[in-house]
Design a protein around this motif. Structure first.
Motif, PDB file in Angstrom:
ATOM      1  N   LEU A 186       0.833  -1.039   0.125  1.00  0.00           N
ATOM      2  CA  LEU A 186      -0.057  -0.169   0.039  1.00  0.00           C
ATOM      3  C   LEU A 186       0.659   1.274   0.122  1.00  0.00           C
ATOM      4  O   LEU A 186       0.562   2.022  -0.811  1.00  0.00           O
ATOM      5  N   CYS A 187       2.072   1.285   0.864  1.00  0.00           N
ATOM      6  CA  CYS A 187       2.741   2.547   0.829  1.00  0.00           C
ATOM      7  C   CYS A 187       3.576   2.669  -0.567  1.00  0.00           C
ATOM      8  O   CYS A 187       3.674   3.592  -0.958  1.00  0.00           O
ATOM      9  N   THR A 188       3.916   1.565  -1.169  1.00  0.00           N
ATOM     10  CA  THR A 188       4.519   1.689  -2.624  1.00  0.00           C
ATOM     11  C   THR A 188       3.487   2.127  -3.617  1.00  0.00           C
ATOM     12  O   THR A 188       3.887   3.146  -4.280  1.00  0.00           O
ATOM     13  N   VAL A 189       2.373   1.699  -3.627  1.00  0.00           N
ATOM     14  CA  VAL A 189       1.460   2.460  -4.386  1.00  0.00           C
ATOM     15  C   VAL A 189       1.059   3.621  -4.247  1.00  0.00           C
ATOM     16  O   VAL A 189       1.097   4.610  -5.300  1.00  0.00           O
ATOM     17  N   THR A 190       0.956   4.159  -2.913  1.00  0.00           N
ATOM     18  CA  THR A 190       0.787   5.504  -2.421  1.00  0.00           C
ATOM     19  C   THR A 190       1.997   6.860  -2.858  1.00  0.00           C
ATOM     20  O   THR A 190       1.823   7.469  -3.390  1.00  0.00           O
ATOM     21  N   PHE A 191       3.195   5.990  -2.656  1.00  0.00           N
ATOM     22  CA  PHE A 191       4.454   6.525  -2.940  1.00  0.00           C
ATOM     23  C   PHE A 191       4.681   7.069  -4.178  1.00  0.00           C
ATOM     24  O   PHE A 191       4.968   8.049  -4.819  1.00  0.00           O
ATOM     25  N   PHE A 192       4.572   5.999  -5.109  1.00  0.00           N
ATOM     26  CA  PHE A 192       4.761   6.215  -6.456  1.00  0.00           C
ATOM     27  C   PHE A 192       3.702   7.126  -7.384  1.00  0.00           C
ATOM     28  O   PHE A 192       3.701   7.525  -8.468  1.00  0.00           O
ATOM     29  N   GLY A 193       2.481   7.160  -6.707  1.00  0.00           N
ATOM     30  CA  GLY A 193       1.584   7.944  -7.080  1.00  0.00           C
ATOM     31  C   GLY A 193       1.787   9.218  -6.889  1.00  0.00           C
ATOM     32  O   GLY A 193       1.054  10.378  -7.519  1.00  0.00           O
ATOM     33  N   ILE A 194       2.448   9.888  -5.899  1.00  0.00           N
ATOM     34  CA  ILE A 194       2.662  11.149  -5.668  1.00  0.00           C
ATOM     35  C   ILE A 194       3.421  11.798  -6.714  1.00  0.00           C
ATOM     36  O   ILE A 194       4.478  11.389  -7.614  1.00  0.00           O
ATOM     37  N   ASN A 195       2.925  13.073  -7.205  1.00  0.00           N
ATOM     38  CA  ASN A 195       3.488  13.929  -8.017  1.00  0.00           C
ATOM     39  C   ASN A 195       3.360  13.324  -9.721  1.00  0.00           C
ATOM     40  O   ASN A 195       4.145  13.510 -10.634  1.00  0.00           O
ATOM     41  N   THR A 196       2.378  12.452  -9.770  1.00  0.00           N
ATOM     42  CA  THR A 196       2.320  11.907 -11.120  1.00  0.00           C
ATOM     43  C   THR A 196       1.097  12.629 -11.813  1.00  0.00           C
ATOM     44  O   THR A 196       0.064  13.009 -11.095  1.00  0.00           O
ATOM     45  N   LEU A 251      14.653  16.716 -11.267  1.00  0.00           N
ATOM     46  CA  LEU A 251      13.870  15.607 -10.755  1.00  0.00           C
ATOM     47  C   LEU A 251      14.176  15.345  -9.291  1.00  0.00           C
ATOM     48  O   LEU A 251      15.413  15.638  -8.754  1.00  0.00           O
ATOM     49  N   LYS A 252      13.192  14.717  -8.631  1.00  0.00           N
ATOM     50  CA  LYS A 252      13.585  14.423  -7.241  1.00  0.00           C
ATOM     51  C   LYS A 252      13.691  12.926  -7.113  1.00  0.00           C
ATOM     52  O   LYS A 252      12.848  12.191  -7.778  1.00  0.00           O
ATOM     53  N   ARG A 285      13.180   9.691  -1.582  1.00  0.00           N
ATOM     54  CA  ARG A 285      13.612  10.944  -0.849  1.00  0.00           C
ATOM     55  C   ARG A 285      13.026  12.109  -1.051  1.00  0.00           C
ATOM     56  O   ARG A 285      13.643  13.192  -1.369  1.00  0.00           O
ATOM     57  N   LEU A 286      11.531  12.438  -1.248  1.00  0.00           N
ATOM     58  CA  LEU A 286      11.142  13.514  -1.795  1.00  0.00           C
ATOM     59  C   LEU A 286      11.161  14.857  -0.758  1.00  0.00           C
ATOM     60  O   LEU A 286      11.081  15.714  -1.203  1.00  0.00           O
ATOM     61  N   ASP A 287      11.616  14.507   0.292  1.00  0.00           N
ATOM     62  CA  ASP A 287      11.991  15.587   1.170  1.00  0.00           C
ATOM     63  C   ASP A 287      13.542  16.405   1.083  1.00  0.00           C
ATOM     64  O   ASP A 287      13.875  17.349   1.361  1.00  0.00           O
ATOM     65  N   GLU A 288      14.081  15.614   0.050  1.00  0.00           N
ATOM     66  CA  GLU A 288      15.590  16.163  -0.263  1.00  0.00           C
ATOM     67  C   GLU A 288      15.353  17.095  -1.457  1.00  0.00           C
ATOM     68  O   GLU A 288      14.234  16.973  -2.294  1.00  0.00           O
ATOM     69  N   PRO A 289      16.320  17.983  -1.668  1.00  0.00           N
ATOM     70  CA  PRO A 289      16.269  18.837  -2.982  1.00  0.00           C
ATOM     71  C   PRO A 289      16.435  17.928  -4.083  1.00  0.00           C
ATOM     72  O   PRO A 289      17.092  16.924  -4.217  1.00  0.00           O
ATOM     73  N   GLY A 290      15.700  18.382  -5.344  1.00  0.00           N
ATOM     74  CA  GLY A 290      16.112  17.675  -6.427  1.00  0.00           C
ATOM     75  C   GLY A 290      17.297  17.959  -6.973  1.00  0.00           C
ATOM     76  O   GLY A 290      18.265  18.744  -6.475  1.00  0.00           O
TER      77      GLY A 290
END
Length: 138
Positions: free
Chosen positions: A22-32, A82-83, A87-92
């Motif tokens: 569930l976390c993987t599906v949610t994570f990869f859905g961010i910023n799509t 690109l980020k 690690r979405l909290d890190e700068p791109g």
């Protein structure tokens, strides 16, 4: 070990596996940027028609992302920010876009978009490119 002793361990493993999934599906859905915008169905055919210079389709069930991009005059090409997807909290990080994936056509979405996925070599993220279309400013 009796079967009653195995059941809690199996149940715990199942819960962990489902949570990770569930976390993987949610994570990869961010910023799509889902290719076929429900609010703009007139763009469906346009998104499906996008292909890079090798003739490979850009869209694969909604994996395009809106991107911050700029023209690099010194290199005579585009760069995109690109980020790291984990690690979405890190700068791109800025990457040069290969000319072979740049679409030279009108962008009906109104924003720069990139289709890519990460590769990891030597602990660093390297983009594997499919397509890039500059926004109206590019």
């Amino acid at each position: 070990m009796t079967s009653s002793n195995r059941r809690p361990a199996h149940l715990s493993w199942l819960i962990v596996a489902r949570t990770v999934g569930l976390c993987t599906v949610t994570f990869f859905g961010i910023n799509t940027a889902y290719s076929h915008d429900l609010m703009r169905p007139e763009l469906n055919a346009w998104f499906k028609s996008l292909k890079n210079k090798a003739g490979e389709p850009c869209c694969d069930s909604g994996d395009g992302q809106y991107a911050e991009a700029e023209w690099d005059m010194a290199k005579n090409g585009y760069r995109v920010l690109l980020k790291h997807p984990h690690r979405l909290d890190e700068p791109g990080q800025w990457f040069d876009v290969p000319n072979s994936v740049v679409l030279n056509r009108q962008n009906l979405s109104g924003r720069s978009m990139v289709w890519w996925w990460p590769s990891y070599a030597d602990g660093r993220m390297t983009p594997l490119w499919r397509c890039f279309i500059p926004g109206p400013e590019g």
